[in-house]
Design a protein around this motif. Structure first.
Motif, PDB file in Angstrom:
ATOM      1  N   ARG A  14       0.850  -1.192   0.000  1.00 22.44           N
ATOM      2  CA  ARG A  14       0.000   0.000   0.000  1.00 22.44           C
ATOM      3  C   ARG A  14       0.884   1.240   0.000  1.00 22.44           C
ATOM      4  O   ARG A  14       1.940   1.278   0.623  1.00 22.44           O
ATOM      5  CB  ARG A  14      -0.900   0.000   1.241  1.00 22.44           C
ATOM      6  CG  ARG A  14      -1.865   1.200   1.279  1.00 22.44           C
ATOM      7  CD  ARG A  14      -2.853   1.096   2.434  1.00 22.44           C
ATOM      8  NE  ARG A  14      -3.652   2.322   2.526  1.00 22.44           N
ATOM      9  CZ  ARG A  14      -4.739   2.585   1.808  1.00 22.44           C
ATOM     10  NH1 ARG A  14      -5.170   1.701   0.937  1.00 22.44           N
ATOM     11  NH2 ARG A  14      -5.397   3.717   1.945  1.00 22.44           N
ATOM     12  N   VAL A 154      -4.014   2.302  -2.876  1.00 25.35           N
ATOM     13  CA  VAL A 154      -4.410   0.889  -2.782  1.00 25.35           C
ATOM     14  C   VAL A 154      -3.343   0.006  -3.426  1.00 25.35           C
ATOM     15  O   VAL A 154      -2.757   0.340  -4.448  1.00 25.35           O
ATOM     16  CB  VAL A 154      -5.813   0.681  -3.408  1.00 25.35           C
ATOM     17  CG1 VAL A 154      -5.773   0.660  -4.901  1.00 25.35           C
ATOM     18  CG2 VAL A 154      -6.476  -0.545  -2.849  1.00 25.35           C
ATOM     19  N   SER A 155      -3.064  -1.113  -2.759  1.00 24.06           N
ATOM     20  CA  SER A 155      -1.860  -1.842  -3.135  1.00 24.06           C
ATOM     21  C   SER A 155      -1.998  -2.567  -4.461  1.00 24.06           C
ATOM     22  O   SER A 155      -3.040  -3.104  -4.799  1.00 24.06           O
ATOM     23  CB  SER A 155      -1.468  -2.809  -2.024  1.00 24.06           C
ATOM     24  OG  SER A 155      -2.233  -3.961  -2.058  1.00 24.06           O
TER      25      SER A 155
END
Length: 535
Positions: A14, A154-155
């Motif tokens: 993230r 967001v990863s």
């Protein structure tokens, strides 16, 4: 024999938050020693590794004894390796022994309520990002800037060490460890904030020293209209963030009390209703009865210094007779209400806003605008008046700049992993009208008088290391504790007076009349900023 994998996540993937200098706020990077558990069943040169990290071989072996999966030596308080130690360990090329740089989540994130928190929620994740097919363990932003900037943070994928082992956990020969990292070295993105870590920590210390249970401090850079520090109490409980402390009171609407008189004064001067020759009977209260505080017959300048209620009740009534929305209009002209947070187009987002700020208000219904007693109470910042500490700090910055009003920002850029900027947030003016430069100049003098005139309400602040201009406020909350009324105590202002650099607001909420004094909190905060600037 069945093949299995053992793995250790090096980086969740993230994106992170950085302070204004590009230093990490939400994580710490450490060089660590990683050991795979099959080592305990093998002969390996443990003495060599022990010698490099200056421990006994027994300590390493004891740690491995209880390992179910790959371990970081030293656990949460991971043993920090130097670059040289890392190179020496990796040069040994021992199966199952690695020195790597790993990201650890910061235990105490500065400005934690502003930054916000993350949580795991697979359902919410798929609703927000239907195109991303990911595992259940996807963290998403739940509050604060973590939620607002979530799409960029967001990863993509985790970085991990993977080792193939046999059914009983032994290494498969010929199958070396794999380091799996995201294919794209530019991602995940990071958010560079406006937070000054040193100033943030200094103000956190002040809040704790004075045991603020509810309330906080907000510091703005006047020139760039950026949040340098955001302290909110109660603090977040890091082990269970949702149990309390997640609210950022600096962005919530609160009863301001007499700080609001600044708006009434600005409106009355701009509209030509008052100048310094006009006198007010400050031996009387807002209803014309004798007042406990006998201030005598005084003008607008002294009325602000002593915070005379009668003056501002009278002016509010005259303003509303002229235009029943004038207080809202002037609150917007001063940057106290309206679009305070930085707002604009960012890629496919129209009107992207950096902050979730509560909407303020002055009246709840039009009926209230017709009731003179209601108007009188409103003029002194009571009844339904609700504004945010952020708005009040922005109002002080607007006055200090001579009436120029800007949106407040908490982030300066969205950056790639290599530090180059993918998107920068420019400084932006707030839309709409502003107060006249003359009114702004007069307000500057009057707010200085609160601190340096003999009758001012805040003489204690004249001993601060910077010269201060500002306004006090004590707002009734309608709440009680042990049968005694509770107040919000405020001081909001800017400094140094001659060349304004900082706007600061301090609020101590829900305190009794003779507790939670605001002046020492404000003074010590100003002195802390001075020391950081000059030492």
């Amino acid at each position: 024999m069945a093949q299995r994998t053992q793995q250790l996540v090096i980086d969740e993937g993230r994106g992170q938050f950085l302070d204004r200098n590009g230093e990490p706020l939400t994580f710490i990077e450490k060089n660590v020693l990683v050991l795979f558990p099959f080592l305990k069943r093998m002969e390996w040169p443990v003495e060599k590794v022990a010698r490099i990290i200056h421990v006994t071989p027994e300590i390493i072996e004891t740690k491995l004894e209880h390992a179910k999966g790959p371990i970081v030596f030293g656990g949460k308080e991971a043993y920090q390796l130097s670059e040289e130690q890392m190179n020496q360990i990796n040069a040994l090329k021992i199966q199952g022994v690695f020195a790597v740089t790993r990201k650890f989540k910061s235990a105490n994130v500065p400005a934690s309520q502003l930054i916000g928190i993350t949580g795991e929620n697979a359902e919410e994740f798929h609703e927000r990002y239907p195109d991303k097919v990911k595992g259940v363990h996807q963290k998403i932003g739940v509050t604060g800037m973590q939620e607002i900037f979530d799409e960029w943070l967001v990863s993509e994928e985790q970085s991990k060490l993977i080792y193939h082992v046999d059914a009983i956990g032994g290494p498969l020969f010929g199958a070396d460890v794999k380091y799996l990292a995201p294919a794209n070295p530019f991602y995940p993105l990071n958010i560079k904030t406006t937070i000054d870590t040193d100033m943030q920590q200094a103000l956190e210390t002040v809040a704790d020293q004075y045991k603020i249970e509810k309330g906080g401090l907000l510091l703005l850079d006047i020139e760039n209209s950026q949040i340098l520090a955001n302290v909110s109490r109660p603090a977040i409980n890091t082990s269970d963030p949702f149990s309390g402390g997640a609210a950022n009171y600096m962005l919530k609407s609160l009863a301001p009390g007499s700080v609001f008189k600044t708006v009434v004064a600005a409106a009355a001067m701009d509209e030509g209703i008052v100048d310094e020759s006009r006198m007010f009977n400050c031996n009387e209260d807002i209803y014309g009865d004798p007042d406990d505080k006998q201030h005598g017959t005084i003008n607008i300048k002294t009325s602000i210094a002593v915070s005379c209620n009668r003056t501002f009740a009278d002016l509010a009534k005259e303003l509303l007779e002229k235009d029943d929305h004038s207080l809202e209009e002037y609150a917007e002209k001063l940057g106290l209400l309206g679009e305070i947070s930085w707002k604009g187009n960012v890629f496919h987002y129209e009107d992207f806003s950096q902050l979730q700020v509560s909407e303020g208000r002055i009246f709840v219904s039009d009926e209230e605008r017709k009731d003179i007693n209601y108007i009188a109470q409103t003029g002194i910042g009571q009844k339904e008046v609700r504004v945010t500490p952020l708005g009040i700090a922005n109002m002080m910055a607007t006055i200090a700049r001579g009436g120029e009003k800007y949106m407040v920002s908490a982030a300066t850029s969205i950056d790639y992993q290599n530090g180059t900027s993918m998107f920068s947030f420019p400084k932006k003016k707030m839309e709409g009208e502003r107060i006249s430069p003359f009114t702004a100049m007069k307000l500057q003098q009057y707010l200085r008088g609160v601190v340096n005139s003999p009758e001012g309400t805040a003489p204690h602040l004249d001993t601060a290391l910077y010269t201060i201009a500002g306004k006090t406020g004590t707002a009734q909350t309608g709440k009680e504790r042990e049968g005694k009324e509770l107040y919000n105590k405020w001081f909001a202002g800017y400094f140094p007076f001659e060349e304004p650099k900082y706007a600061l607001v301090a609020v101590n909420m829900d305190v009794q009349e003779y507790e939670g004094g605001i002046y020492p909190i404000f003074k010590d905060s100003v002195d802390a900023v001075y020391k950081l600037e000059n030492e």
